[in-house]
Design a protein around this motif. Structure first.
Motif, short mmCIF file in Angstrom:
data_model
loop_
_atom_site.label_atom_id
_atom_site.label_comp_id
_atom_site.label_asym_id
_atom_site.label_seq_id
_atom_site.Cartn_x
_atom_site.Cartn_y
_atom_site.Cartn_z
N ARG A 141 0.56 -1.32 -0.26
CA ARG A 141 -0.35 0.23 0.18
C ARG A 141 0.91 1.15 0.04
N ASP A 142 0.61 2.03 -0.55
CA ASP A 142 1.01 3.42 -0.74
C ASP A 142 0.76 4.70 0.79
N LYS A 143 0.58 5.62 0.40
CA LYS A 143 1.23 6.13 1.76
C LYS A 143 -0.80 7.19 1.86
N THR A 144 -1.52 7.06 0.60
CA THR A 144 -3.20 5.98 0.38
C THR A 144 -3.21 5.27 0.62
N GLY A 145 -3.20 4.67 1.37
CA GLY A 145 -3.75 3.11 1.43
C GLY A 145 -4.46 2.66 0.43
N ARG A 146 -3.87 2.56 -0.88
CA ARG A 146 -4.28 2.11 -1.97
C ARG A 146 -2.72 1.26 -2.60
N THR A 147 -3.12 0.38 -3.67
CA THR A 147 -2.43 -0.87 -3.79
C THR A 147 -2.06 -0.62 -5.56
N ALA A 148 -1.59 -1.41 -5.74
CA ALA A 148 -1.12 -0.85 -7.07
C ALA A 148 -2.54 -1.40 -8.20
N LEU A 149 -3.19 -2.12 -7.57
CA LEU A 149 -4.47 -2.29 -8.27
C LEU A 149 -5.28 -1.12 -8.80
N PHE A 150 -5.36 -0.51 -7.48
CA PHE A 150 -6.05 1.11 -7.52
C PHE A 150 -5.95 1.72 -9.06
N TYR A 151 -4.59 1.67 -9.51
CA TYR A 151 -4.21 2.58 -10.60
C TYR A 151 -3.79 1.88 -12.24
N GLN A 152 -4.66 0.91 -12.14
CA GLN A 152 -4.18 0.11 -13.26
C GLN A 152 -6.12 0.58 -13.68
N GLY A 153 -6.03 0.64 -15.04
CA GLY A 153 -6.85 0.82 -16.24
C GLY A 153 -6.38 -0.21 -17.36
N SER A 154 -5.50 -1.24 -17.96
CA SER A 154 -5.49 -1.98 -18.56
C SER A 154 -6.26 -3.46 -17.88
N PRO A 155 -7.44 -4.12 -18.87
CA PRO A 155 -7.76 -5.27 -18.48
C PRO A 155 -6.34 -6.57 -18.25
N VAL A 156 -5.36 -6.60 -19.55
CA VAL A 156 -3.99 -7.29 -19.27
C VAL A 156 -3.71 -6.78 -17.85
N ALA A 157 -3.31 -5.72 -16.95
CA ALA A 157 -2.40 -5.54 -15.79
C ALA A 157 -3.83 -5.88 -14.93
N ILE A 158 -4.43 -5.34 -14.94
CA ILE A 158 -5.66 -6.33 -13.66
C ILE A 158 -5.42 -7.72 -13.93
N SER A 159 -5.33 -7.84 -14.88
CA SER A 159 -5.39 -9.53 -15.17
C SER A 159 -4.25 -10.14 -14.45
N THR A 160 -3.38 -9.66 -14.82
CA THR A 160 -1.51 -10.66 -13.87
C THR A 160 -1.30 -10.09 -12.66
N LEU A 161 -1.93 -8.24 -11.82
CA LEU A 161 -1.85 -8.73 -10.84
C LEU A 161 -3.20 -9.22 -10.24
N LEU A 162 -4.25 -10.10 -10.63
CA LEU A 162 -5.53 -10.44 -10.27
C LEU A 162 -5.15 -12.17 -9.56
N ASN A 163 -4.22 -12.39 -11.08
CA ASN A 163 -3.54 -13.92 -10.90
C ASN A 163 -2.29 -13.80 -10.15
N ALA A 164 -1.66 -12.62 -9.93
CA ALA A 164 -0.62 -12.52 -8.80
C ALA A 164 -1.01 -12.68 -6.91
N GLY A 165 -2.73 -12.51 -6.64
CA GLY A 165 -2.64 -13.00 -5.68
C GLY A 165 -3.33 -11.39 -5.30
N ALA A 166 -3.67 -10.16 -6.13
CA ALA A 166 -3.87 -8.42 -5.58
C ALA A 166 -5.38 -8.74 -5.15
N ASP A 167 -5.59 -8.03 -3.98
CA ASP A 167 -7.01 -8.31 -3.87
C ASP A 167 -7.45 -7.20 -4.46
N ILE A 168 -8.94 -7.82 -5.11
CA ILE A 168 -10.28 -7.27 -5.77
C ILE A 168 -10.78 -6.38 -5.17
N ASN A 169 -11.20 -6.69 -3.88
CA ASN A 169 -11.96 -5.72 -3.12
C ASN A 169 -11.52 -4.70 -2.14
#
Length: 191
Positions: A101-129
């Motif tokens: 998490r960054d200083k605002t409490g956000r994870t990398a997933l918050f900053y993605q817009g590309s379905p490819v990046a989102i899928s990559t992070l989710l497949n690696a265990g990123a918290d979708i919620n």
């Protein structure tokens, strides 16, 4: 700005077929061999790994001593970058925390817009919620319709609070995100 950062984000000049192709990996190796620090920081606290725009460059910088888990002054890691989808698997393979998490409490997933990046992070265990320090979820903060639809398709939960859901409907309407708007309006009608 460290010279190594410029080399890491370098690209070839494809418009001139007669020019030699720029190879950022070779330049990174050459600069480090000459004494460049792979963990040097710029004014924002970023290191060269933040600027690497190919998986090969990320791998080369890490191989030469860069810390893949380095954080900038806002608490972000290189994984937070919204543009370089290709670098994310290399960063993940190097052990970066997909739920850092960054200083605002956000994870990398918050900053993605590309379905490819989102899928990559989710497949690696990123918290979708995941929820940031203000209580906003990833889906509420998504800055692209494609990204929001990818999150919904992957099982992201819409906010249960009718006011928060209404804010998402308004935002989608203002941005003319028709595909997302239809989904949100259906969900809002159920409340």
């Amino acid at each position: 700005r460290p010279l190594l950062m410029s080399a890491a984000d370098g690209t070839a000049d494809d418009e001139d077929p007669g020019k030699d192709t720029f190879d950022p990996v070779k330049v990174v190796d050459m600069l480090i061999d000459a004494g460049a620090d792979p963990n040097a920081r710029d004014a924002e606290g970023k290191t060269p790994i933040f600027e690497a725009n190919t998986a090969a460059t990320v791998t080369a910088i890490i191989r030469r001593g860069a810390d893949p888990k380095a954080r900038d002054s806002s608490g972000k890691t290189a994984l937070f970058d919204e543009y370089f989808d290709e670098t994310k698997p290399a960063l993940i393979a190097a052990g970066i925390d997909v739920n850092a998490r960054d200083k605002t409490g956000r994870t990398a997933l918050f900053y993605q817009g590309s379905p490819v990046a989102i899928s990559t992070l989710l497949n690696a265990g990123a918290d979708i919620n995941a929820v940031d320090s203000k209580g906003s979820s990833v889906i509420e903060q998504m800055n692209s319709e494609e990204g929001a639809l990818a999150l919904l398709a992957a099982g992201a939960k819409l906010p249960a609070d009718p006011a928060r859901l209404a804010a998402m409907v308004t935002r989608a309407s203002e941005r003319n995100w028709t595909g997302l708007l239809a989904r949100l309006e259906t969900a809002a009608a159920r409340h």
